[in-house]
Design an enzyme around this catalytic site. Structure first.
Site, mmCIF file in Angstrom:
data_model
loop_
_atom_site.group_PDB
_atom_site.id
_atom_site.type_symbol
_atom_site.label_atom_id
_atom_site.label_comp_id
_atom_site.label_asym_id
_atom_site.label_seq_id
_atom_site.Cartn_x
_atom_site.Cartn_y
_atom_site.Cartn_z
ATOM 1 N N GLU A 116 -2.526 6.011 -3.106
ATOM 2 C CA GLU A 116 -2.239 6.938 -4.201
ATOM 3 C C GLU A 116 -2.658 6.353 -5.548
ATOM 4 O O GLU A 116 -2.593 7.026 -6.569
ATOM 5 C CB GLU A 116 -0.766 7.342 -4.199
ATOM 6 C CG GLU A 116 0.248 6.212 -4.378
ATOM 7 C CD GLU A 116 0.611 5.479 -3.080
ATOM 8 O OE1 GLU A 116 -0.283 5.211 -2.257
ATOM 9 O OE2 GLU A 116 1.811 5.152 -2.913
ATOM 10 N N ARG A 117 -3.097 5.072 -5.552
ATOM 11 C CA ARG A 117 -3.471 4.467 -6.838
ATOM 12 C C ARG A 117 -4.902 4.791 -7.239
ATOM 13 O O ARG A 117 -5.229 4.823 -8.412
ATOM 14 C CB ARG A 117 -3.306 2.950 -6.769
ATOM 15 C CG ARG A 117 -1.851 2.579 -6.576
ATOM 16 C CD ARG A 117 -1.670 1.087 -6.577
ATOM 17 N NE ARG A 117 -0.521 0.724 -5.776
ATOM 18 C CZ ARG A 117 -0.325 -0.464 -5.242
ATOM 19 N NH1 ARG A 117 -1.206 -1.424 -5.410
ATOM 20 N NH2 ARG A 117 0.740 -0.711 -4.524
ATOM 21 N N CYS A 161 -8.547 -8.766 0.495
ATOM 22 C CA CYS A 161 -7.839 -9.407 1.604
ATOM 23 C C CYS A 161 -8.615 -10.613 2.111
ATOM 24 O O CYS A 161 -8.079 -11.433 2.837
ATOM 25 C CB CYS A 161 -7.626 -8.419 2.741
ATOM 26 S SG CYS A 161 -9.145 -7.987 3.561
#
Ligand code: NAD
Length: 498
Positions: free
Chosen positions: A176-177, A281
């Site tokens: 949602e960012r 990551c």
């Protein structure tokens, strides 16, 4: 204010839950758009659309499905730069890095173009008298992908391209960012000829995810994000009898042996530690120099490089990295640095107070470098996900193998050495899923599979490459006897091939 809805049944759909999230401009800290947060009924609508589209798409021959992939690749070229700018504007990574984000996703679409070949089954002629035995791969049905903020093009494409190419219908729940790029990807797929309903995007948070996790029509879930959520999704999804693969957080070590090319190692640490503000990551967050002399030389070369990192707005093509995605993450990273200082680690470069002129409210932080970090410290045990490198000095090679092997995360690791024996021993023994030799970010290319070990990966199969075809299909094995008229009478013993 711009409003971002969902993409259901081949078109944009306004949010109806009444809940919205803020999408920020990380350069200024201002709210740039509102994103709809889907409620149960919106997610169910997406599932129903996918369910309706699935049989037709599964019955479309693989060459035709591949043609949609080829066309998508062609269409995206004409707006590559615009898409990269859009990505930068919500994520904060620099424009060249955003292009890399899209490119690594497109490489998986290129891989998925080979679907007619990738889905070929196996055939054994004459397995018995007049008997042929064969295995085929069939799509699962409606499958879903839940993706993180840090690669808003690459990871949605890693998920949806192989799934769709295999003949599944897909529901994407992006972060949602930074939801705009995933929405555009879905539009382009439809423009490329993908039938409506085969690819749907629902924006949202836990409420949307929980509906996907519990709805029996969803047959498989692929997740990428932090480890605590990965664990939750794995446990809940499998309890609801879904096939689930979850990829979590990381603490990637880079071992520097005394014989390493020190300049090459420093370049690698700077790029892999601070690129994209450490929001990867596969970022290197721990450097492990072996022996005091190696550590001292490394620090001497590293410190001025960290001090001179160029931090700029995401629009600055010369910047090494841009702002962090949100103020919330920036505060979390600053908090970790405070903790590291309290724990007794030596903060040799402190970027906490960095301010960028003209962008005082942006989510910027300077590069930080800790020396003498100890394995029991919180800053070593936990993922920081910011431009912070911790140096853990190892007394010998054995300790350097042990550190990443005993860490609870096991995503990526690298060793820098000129010695083939050492490299070979390290790659064989280290307990980590992806290993680099004189290569700091060993993200496999699209035709190999990507996945970490321990708390970095949950489930049996990895993402993209051959594992993605296995994950998104189920195997059916057929035993066929011709001519069908053969009469042997009733057999009461299990059929064997004696
Ligand atoms: P996150 O876990 O906060 O969010 C990931 C997704 O889960 C998002 O779509 C989010 O909306 C959803 N989500 C968040 N909270 C939830 C909840 N309580 N219940 C259900 N769903 C929820 O991760 P992030 O901050 O977006 O991304 C950063 C993390 O992702 C880091 O830990 C990073 O290491 C990891 N990551 C891992 C890989 C990998 O392949 N191993 C790749 C990229 C990022």
């Amino acid at each position: 204010m711009r409003e971002i809805g969902h993409f259901i049944g081949g078109k944009e759909a306004k949010g109806t839950s009444g809940r919205f999230g803020d999408v920020f401009n990380p350069n200024t800290g201002e709210v740039a758009a509102k994103v709809a947060l889907a409620g149960k009924s919106e997610v169910e609508k997406a599932i129903a659309n996918a369910q309706a589209a699935f049989p037709g798409w599964a019955a479309t021959n693989p060459q035709r499905r591949a043609r949609v992939m080829f066309k998508f690749l062609e269409l995206i070229q004409s707006e590559y730069d615009d898409l990269a700018r859009l990505l930068s504007s919500e994520h904060g990574k620099t424009f060249p890095d955003s292009k890399g984000d899209i490119q690594r996703g497109l490489e998986v679409v290129e891989f998925a173009c080979g679907i007619p070949h990738l889905m070929k089954g196996e055939f054994s002629e004459g397995a018995g008298p007049g008997i042929d035995l064969y295995s085929i791969r069939q799509p699962l049905g409606v499958v879903a992908g839940i993706t993180p903020f840090n690669f808003p093009a690459m990871i949605p494409l890693w998920k949806c391209a192989p799934a769709i190419a295999c003949g599944n219908a897909f529901i994407l729940k992006p972060s949602e960012r930074d939801p705009s790029v995933p929405m555009r990807i879905a539009e382009l797929f439809v423009k490329a000829g993908l039938p409506e309903g085969v690819l749907n995007v629902v924006n949202g948070d836990k409420a949307a995810v929980d509906t996907l996790l519990t709805d029996a029509r969803v047959k498989a879930i692929g997740f990428v994000g932090s480890s605590s959520i990965a664990e939750y999704i794995y446990a809940t999804g499998t309890a609801h009898r879904k096939r689930v693969q979850c990829f979590g957080g990381a603490k990637n070590h880079m071992v520097v042996m005394p014989d390493a090319d020190m300049d090459q190692a420093v370049d690698a640490l700077i790029g892999a530690g601070y690129g994209s503000a450490g929001e990867r990551c596969m970022a290197v967050s721990v450097a492990v120099p072996v022996g005091k002399k190696t550590a001292d030389t490394l620090m001497q070369k590293l410190i001025p490089r960290v001090e001179s990192l160029k931090i700029g707005p995401s629009t600055d093509q010369q910047a090494d990295y841009g702002p962090m995605v949100t103020r919330e993450l920036l505060d979390k990273v600053r908090g970790y640095i405070d903790t590291g200082v309290k724990e007794g680690a030596k903060l040799v470069v402190d970027g906490r107070d960095f301010k960028l002129q003209g962008y005082e409210n942006g989510n910027f932080i300077g590069g930080c470098l800790f020396d003498e970090v100890k394995p029991e410290m919180k800053i070593y045990r936990e993922e920081i996900f910011g431009p912070v490198l911790s140096v853990v000095r190892a007394k010998d090679y054995e300790e350097a193998v042990r550190l990443p092997s005993e860490h609870e995360y096991g995503n990526g690791v690298a060793i820098f050495t000129r010695d083939g024996d050492t490299a070979r021993d390290f790659t064989s023994r280290v307990q980590v899923g992806m290993v680099g030799v004189n290569f700091a970010i060993p993200v496999p290319l699209a035709y190999h599979s990507f996945g970490g070990w321990k708390r970095s990966g949950f489930g049996d199969l990895n993402q993209h490459g051959p594992d993605s075809i296995r994950f998104y299909t189920k195997t059916k094995t057929v035993t066929a006897r011709w001519p069908s008229g053969t009469k042997e009478g009733a057999e009461f013993v299990i059929p064997t091939m004696r």
